[in-house]
Design an enzyme around this catalytic site. Structure first.
Site, PDB file in Angstrom:
ATOM      1  N   GLU A 257       0.880  -1.178   0.000  1.00  0.00           N
ATOM      2  CA  GLU A 257       0.000   0.000   0.000  1.00  0.00           C
ATOM      3  C   GLU A 257       0.910   1.217   0.000  1.00  0.00           C
ATOM      4  OE1 GLU A 257      -1.607   2.942   0.730  1.00  0.00           O
ATOM      5  OE2 GLU A 257      -2.462   2.359   2.670  1.00  0.00           O
ATOM      6  N   CYS A 291      -2.701   8.488   3.022  1.00  0.00           N
ATOM      7  CA  CYS A 291      -2.461   7.915   1.694  1.00  0.00           C
ATOM      8  C   CYS A 291      -3.645   8.142   0.772  1.00  0.00           C
ATOM      9  CB  CYS A 291      -2.134   6.436   1.810  1.00  0.00           C
ATOM     10  SG  CYS A 291      -3.292   5.545   2.846  1.00  0.00           S
ATOM     11  N   GLU A 390       3.005  13.082  -4.777  1.00  0.00           N
ATOM     12  CA  GLU A 390       2.357  13.022  -3.466  1.00  0.00           C
ATOM     13  C   GLU A 390       3.093  13.961  -2.510  1.00  0.00           C
ATOM     14  OE1 GLU A 390       2.667   9.369  -1.086  1.00  0.00           O
ATOM     15  OE2 GLU A 390       0.523   9.530  -0.705  1.00  0.00           O
TER      16      GLU A 390
HETATM   17  P1  NAP Z   1       8.842   5.021   4.572  1.00  0.00           P
HETATM   18  O1  NAP Z   1      10.293   5.220   4.747  1.00  0.00           O
HETATM   19  O2  NAP Z   1       8.333   4.294   3.392  1.00  0.00           O
HETATM   20  O3  NAP Z   1       8.334   4.351   5.928  1.00  0.00           O
HETATM   21  C1  NAP Z   1       7.365   3.343   6.044  1.00  0.00           C
HETATM   22  C2  NAP Z   1       7.882   2.226   6.919  1.00  0.00           C
HETATM   23  O4  NAP Z   1       8.932   1.522   6.250  1.00  0.00           O
HETATM   24  C3  NAP Z   1       8.479   2.691   8.245  1.00  0.00           C
HETATM   25  O5  NAP Z   1       8.176   1.751   9.255  1.00  0.00           O
HETATM   26  C4  NAP Z   1       9.948   2.687   7.926  1.00  0.00           C
HETATM   27  O6  NAP Z   1      10.742   2.638   9.076  1.00  0.00           O
HETATM   28  C5  NAP Z   1      10.079   1.451   7.090  1.00  0.00           C
HETATM   29  N1  NAP Z   1      11.279   1.365   6.263  1.00  0.00           N
HETATM   30  C6  NAP Z   1      12.059   2.367   5.789  1.00  0.00           C
HETATM   31  N2  NAP Z   1      13.084   1.886   5.069  1.00  0.00           N
HETATM   32  C7  NAP Z   1      12.969   0.534   5.082  1.00  0.00           C
HETATM   33  C8  NAP Z   1      13.723  -0.534   4.509  1.00  0.00           C
HETATM   34  N3  NAP Z   1      14.820  -0.307   3.777  1.00  0.00           N
HETATM   35  N4  NAP Z   1      13.310  -1.797   4.718  1.00  0.00           N
HETATM   36  C9  NAP Z   1      12.193  -2.054   5.441  1.00  0.00           C
HETATM   37  N5  NAP Z   1      11.456  -1.089   6.015  1.00  0.00           N
HETATM   38  C10 NAP Z   1      11.827   0.194   5.840  1.00  0.00           C
HETATM   39  O7  NAP Z   1       8.121   6.399   4.609  1.00  0.00           O
HETATM   40  P2  NAP Z   1       8.732   7.711   5.258  1.00  0.00           P
HETATM   41  O8  NAP Z   1      10.162   7.930   4.874  1.00  0.00           O
HETATM   42  O9  NAP Z   1       8.523   7.609   6.697  1.00  0.00           O
HETATM   43  O10 NAP Z   1       7.840   8.800   4.526  1.00  0.00           O
HETATM   44  C11 NAP Z   1       8.243   9.273   3.226  1.00  0.00           C
HETATM   45  C12 NAP Z   1       7.096   9.378   2.269  1.00  0.00           C
HETATM   46  O11 NAP Z   1       6.423   8.125   2.176  1.00  0.00           O
HETATM   47  C13 NAP Z   1       5.993  10.324   2.691  1.00  0.00           C
HETATM   48  O12 NAP Z   1       6.273  11.631   2.387  1.00  0.00           O
HETATM   49  C14 NAP Z   1       4.820   9.784   1.917  1.00  0.00           C
HETATM   50  O13 NAP Z   1       4.826  10.272   0.608  1.00  0.00           O
HETATM   51  C15 NAP Z   1       5.066   8.298   1.903  1.00  0.00           C
HETATM   52  N6  NAP Z   1       4.270   7.595   2.936  1.00  0.00           N
HETATM   53  C16 NAP Z   1       3.121   6.997   2.550  1.00  0.00           C
HETATM   54  C17 NAP Z   1       2.336   6.340   3.489  1.00  0.00           C
HETATM   55  C18 NAP Z   1       1.070   5.665   3.104  1.00  0.00           C
HETATM   56  O14 NAP Z   1       0.168   5.552   3.923  1.00  0.00           O
HETATM   57  N7  NAP Z   1       0.952   5.119   1.919  1.00  0.00           N
HETATM   58  C19 NAP Z   1       2.717   6.325   4.821  1.00  0.00           C
HETATM   59  C20 NAP Z   1       3.911   6.931   5.201  1.00  0.00           C
HETATM   60  C21 NAP Z   1       4.667   7.566   4.236  1.00  0.00           C
HETATM   61  P3  NAP Z   1      11.266   4.010   9.730  1.00  0.00           P
HETATM   62  O15 NAP Z   1      10.064   4.841   9.977  1.00  0.00           O
HETATM   63  O16 NAP Z   1      11.904   3.575  10.956  1.00  0.00           O
HETATM   64  O17 NAP Z   1      12.193   4.625   8.721  1.00  0.00           O
END
Ligand code: NAP
Ligand code: MG
Length: 488
Positions: A257, A291, A390
């Site tokens: 997602e 999202c 986004e």
């Molecule tokens: P993200 O890095 O994709 O974080 C989502 C989850 O994945 C967090 O638990 C994160 O951990 C984890 N994660 C990060 N790198 C990983 C890896 N290499 N392997 C496995 N898991 C990993 O999102 P974000 O950096 O927090 O946010 C950046 C952008 O993502 C936002 O601006 C938005 O556009 C998008 N986003 C979308 C949704 C949605 O509902 N679809 C939700 C959040 C963000 P950590 O938090 O510890 O890094």
């Protein structure tokens, strides 16, 4: 069933849940928990790494047998008890969620209600997930059964922590999986508290683990581990791609997602009394970090001024502030997101895109909090990043469309395809739009799914694949086995 329910000893240092025990990370490191309304740390969580994840998966593997032997109806009863315990602790959970994410109190309260609904909904499925028989030939009996994967891995984001925890954990557990959760380190307090209540309700210790930590450490270790059988990920497309590549090497299935750039498509005949508040709430709730936020407002050109003026009036009234003031909007989750969203706003200004209206940051808001000014821009040229990227913040872009086919063309012009919102009284047009817009969910004349845990949810295109919520989630968290018996 074991009755060991050890508790975290300190309120300000939260422990990880590994192998049914609340423990410190093996290497003894912690991460600060930051209040996004003030930028200050008020607690710490464990910084789990590969060895902690290893132990969690070993514990989960060991628990699968016992958890699967619990009669499905009884697993449902346990989930019902979880829902009851969550309800008993709703005030505490609301405050945890509001403080952790910065959401206004009412939004956090709503999120906890939804989390409870997930447990209630999936509790009702205990003992009801059956297979079917298949007519084959007179010498055989063919039938199917639905089995759990085994150990499911869940990497969760920070925008709806309690909802996401419940959305993943409830269906996975009722199916008999042992669940390992890596919440986002920015907002994992509600997952920790809800996990405690899950154990109190009788979820088998080991069948639920919480490994807090960084994505690149705990998240990567979990999703690349050979001991997991399924991955559910909600977050950015970039991280989703990394996880899918790793999963492919291990032949592990995924539910992805990955966000969206969902259109609010408003025709001249729309009921604006209903539409306008829903359009504004969709992009300012959770400070736009949703999202499924309707982040593009597509407006029929013949009524552009009339519709946009009404949206602008409502948008100007939005105030962003600390959660306990319970305004319409909170801060963003961290300084990275704040800077990212501010960059979009600054770029729109320097690209000379008219700022139609803006909300305001409450005068009492802490300047060290991660607030941004809610902003309404338009008309936004189709080529501008605001029309297709986004933002994940309270920024709404307006684009005019000429007619139905133009609306569909613009709606489908981004790489994403999560949700579409359609506002028109014309029944034929409602259906034509609903069928032709590429996305996973369509809402006609309404604000969206919100607490409707019954409705399957997920995306197409860059928004991902697989379906959470509703009965569809059960298919994600189970496998269909076909059995053919020769009886002569
Ligand atoms: P993200 O890095 O994709 O974080 C989502 C989850 O994945 C967090 O638990 C994160 O951990 C984890 N994660 C990060 N790198 C990983 C890896 N290499 N392997 C496995 N898991 C990993 O999102 P974000 O950096 O927090 O946010 C950046 C952008 O993502 C936002 O601006 C938005 O556009 C998008 N986003 C979308 C949704 C949605 O509902 N679809 C939700 C959040 C963000 P950590 O938090 O510890 O890094
Ligand atoms: Mg991250």
């Amino acid at each position: 069933m074991l009755d060991t329910k050890p508790r975290p000893e300190k309120v300000d240092e939260k422990l990880a849940l590994i192998g049914g025990q609340w423990v410190r990370a093996v290497e003894g490191e912690t991460l600060p928990v930051i209040d996004p309304s003030t930028g200050k740390s008020y607690a710490t969580v464990q910084r789990c790494k590969a060895e902690d994840v290893n132990l969690a998966i070993r514990g989960a593997r060991a628990a699968t047998f016992a958890w699967q032997r619990v009669q499905p109806l009884e697993r449902g009863r346990i989930l019902r008890k979880v829902a009851t315990l969550l309800r008993d602790n709703i005030v505490e959970l609301t405050e945890i969620e509001a403080l952790d994410t910065g959401k206004p109190r009412a939004q956090a309260a709503f999120d906890i209600e939804v989390a409870i609904r997930y447990f209630d909904y999936y509790a009702g499925l205990g003992g009801k997930i059956d297979g079917y028989t298949i007519p084959f030939d007179s010498n055989h009996q063919a039938f199917t059964i639905r089995e759990p994967h085994g150990v499911t891995a869940h990497v969760l984001p920070w925008n709806y922590p309690a909802q996401m925890f419940a959305r993943d954990v409830a269906p996975a557990l009722v199916m008999g999986n042992a669940v390992v959760v890596k919440p986002a380190e920015e907002a994992c307090q509600s997952a920790i508290r809800m996990a405690e209540l899950c154990l109190d309700a009788g979820v088998h210790p080991g069948a639920l683990s919480i490994v807090t930590g960084l994505g690149e450490e705990a998240g990567a270790a979990l999703t690349s581990h050979p001991g997991i059988d399924h991955i559910s990920f909600t977050g950015s497309p970039e991280v989703g791609t990394i996880i899918q590549a790793t999963a492919a090497r291990n032949n592990v299935g995924c539910t992805m997602e990955l966000g969206g750039k969902s259109p609010q498509i408003v025709f001249a005949d729309a009921d604006l009394e209903r539409a306008v508040p829903a359009i504004v709430a969709s992009i300012v709730n959770s400070a736009g970090q949703t999202c499924s936020a309707g982040s593009r407002l597509l407006v029929e050109a013949s009524a552009y001024d009339r519709i946009v003026t009404k949206v602008a009036d409502a948008f100007s009234g939005v105030r962003a502030g600390v959660w306990h003031k319970n305004l319409q909007c909170g801060p963003l989750i961290n300084d990275i997101q704040q800077k990212r969203v501010q960059r979009f706003i600054d770029a729109a200004r320097s690209d000379n895109i008219p700022l139609i209206a803006s909300g305001r940051i409450d005068e009492e808001a802490d300047p060290a909090g991660y607030f941004v000014t809610p902003s309404l821009f338009g008309p936004v040229p189709e080529s501008n990043s605001l029309a297709h990227e986004e933002v994940f913040g309270p920024v709404l872009s307006v684009q005019p469309f000429e007619d139905e086919s133009d609306a569909i063309r613009i709606a489908n012009s981004t790489e994403y395809g999560l949700v579409a919102y359609i506002w028109t009284r014309d029944g034929g047009r409602q259906l034509r739009l609903a069928k032709n817009v590429q996305c996973g969910q369509v809402f006609v004349n309404g604000p969206g799914a919100f607490g409707n845990v019954e409705l399957p949810f997920g995306g197409v295109k860059k928004s991902g694949y697989g379906r959470e919520k509703g009965l569809a989630a059960i298919e994600e968290y189970s496998v269909l086995k076909t059995i053919l018996i020769h009886h002569g």
